[in-house]
Write a protein that holds these residues in place. Sequence first.
Motif, PDB file in Angstrom:
ATOM      1  N   GLU B 199     -12.536  31.190  19.317  1.00 35.76           N
ATOM      2  CA  GLU B 199     -11.112  30.873  19.510  1.00 35.76           C
ATOM      3  C   GLU B 199     -10.256  32.093  19.218  1.00 35.76           C
ATOM      4  O   GLU B 199     -10.397  32.738  18.185  1.00 35.76           O
ATOM      5  N   TYR B 208      -6.936  30.280  23.084  1.00 35.86           N
ATOM      6  CA  TYR B 208      -7.871  30.231  24.217  1.00 35.86           C
ATOM      7  C   TYR B 208      -9.270  30.431  23.675  1.00 35.86           C
ATOM      8  O   TYR B 208      -9.443  30.857  22.529  1.00 35.86           O
ATOM      9  N   TYR B 209     -10.268  30.111  24.489  1.00 38.37           N
ATOM     10  CA  TYR B 209     -11.638  29.980  24.001  1.00 38.37           C
ATOM     11  C   TYR B 209     -12.616  30.716  24.912  1.00 38.37           C
ATOM     12  O   TYR B 209     -12.607  30.519  26.124  1.00 38.37           O
ATOM     13  N   TRP B 210     -13.473  31.529  24.295  1.00 35.54           N
ATOM     14  CA  TRP B 210     -14.582  32.148  25.031  1.00 35.54           C
ATOM     15  C   TRP B 210     -15.854  31.367  24.740  1.00 35.54           C
ATOM     16  O   TRP B 210     -16.228  31.186  23.591  1.00 35.54           O
TER      17      TRP B 210
END
Lengths: 259, 259
Positions: B199, B208-210
């Motif tokens: 995050e 946003y998230y990887w």
Amino acid sequence: MKKEQSRPNILVVNDDGVTAPGIRNLIEAVKEFGNVVVVAPDGPQSGMGHAITIGKPLRFDRVHLYEGVEMYKCSGTPVDCVKLAVNRIFKGKKPDLCVSGINHGLNNSINVIYSGTMSAAMEGAIEGIPSVGFSLDDFSEEADFSHCIKFVKTIVRQVLDHGLPQATLLNVNFPKGADLKGIKICRQANAKWAEEFDERKDPYGRPYYWLSGVFQNNDKGEDTDVWALENGFVSVVPVQFDLTAHHVIPILNSWTFND
Amino acid sequence: MKKEQSRPNILVVNDDGVTAPGIRNLIEAVKEFGNVVVVAPDGPQSGMGHAITIGKPLRFDRVHLYEGVEMYKCSGTPVDCVKLAVNRIFKGKKPDLCVSGINHGLNNSINVIYSGTMSAAMEGAIEGIPSVGFSLDDFSEEADFSHCIKFVKTIVRQVLDHGLPQATLLNVNFPKGADLKGIKICRQANAKWAEEFDERKDPYGRPYYWLSGVFQNNDKGEDTDVWALENGFVSVVPVQFDLTAHHVIPILNSWTFND
């Protein structure tokens, strides 16, 4: 994610996006069975297969569409939705059930491979969650799902009671129309799409192509999902994600690979 | 597509795009066996699974990267590339072989589900073309494929000689490094990704998230692709696209679906 102690946690996903009538109908059908959490794409993701998002980040946000329903939209694919739900919303505590759909359009036969709906359910199964994908033979936004609901409830009740055998999930497809003959357990028909590309010219004279195709059933069996749907049954195909063609291993072992 | 009468037509695809070193190595390895036509994505398409493009049109254009090689780039997914190749370049006349890769990164075990490389090969198989996907345990642009080449040739020769059993394809994975022990026929290991999401906050403070994850092998068998690769073998898994869990049909038939 809050949980009432005695009720199952149910993850609802789809590939047509949070606003699709199909997912609203699925939520309505399953909410009596447990605590429902919905995580669905923020737009249409049909035909995404088992795609995951690895080259860019994902967003997800709470949305308030239906009274009393915990619901999130996600910028990624249907499979991303399941991964995000398990990891960020359920925080690693597996839901008791994952249902996907109800898809606008059939996912019988070879369509299971291309389907975002079924890939989301498959991702649930890979996570070890009993998972079921539902699809209706109607692409329309005005599709009538009412005849599907009692079958969804029956199937969900059976899956919650029995669980599902390890590493398997269910692919459920509904014909259009009210007078269904019941549920039939089937195998995936041997069918394919004969693709066609519609060639057009852009305003600069350069060609572009729309993928389309004709569904070709090459399987005369009466134990297939295609047969069941054509004959007024709800088709239920048990699906697995071990893709090994075990019967081919002895054949390959007879070839000359190593001198 | 011109064909020299006696030589097989070979379709080469991948998911890393036309400029990937892996596809250059695959072209070099197979060109002695026939007339090579390359159709590959115009950019990276890893993790696309069996996605197809249905909400927007496709482009494809001739590219001239390697002397004497008929090569096209396509704006769509790896599966789109195969469909376009069969329909618009081979014009419905099936190629004699479809090879996909060599992928930068392994597609063993459950990765077969997420892989654009393997989905392209699977689409070839659905089209009735003997098809093989190749992948190397090295994500780098500088990956060394030289130790893979003789095994690619051996496998291609065997597949051209024998064909492949109906509705099956091969998933071939290479370990890194030169001293390989040979080819081992395997089943898909029972393994999965335990996903994690990294995050972060964007400059506006929104999260946003990887997607990332850890590969978890839960399979102690010595007949799996994971075992073979860890022990210095090239793994070859026969793969099928009939996803029916046939062993589950009798179980479901004992449940109470219809009153």
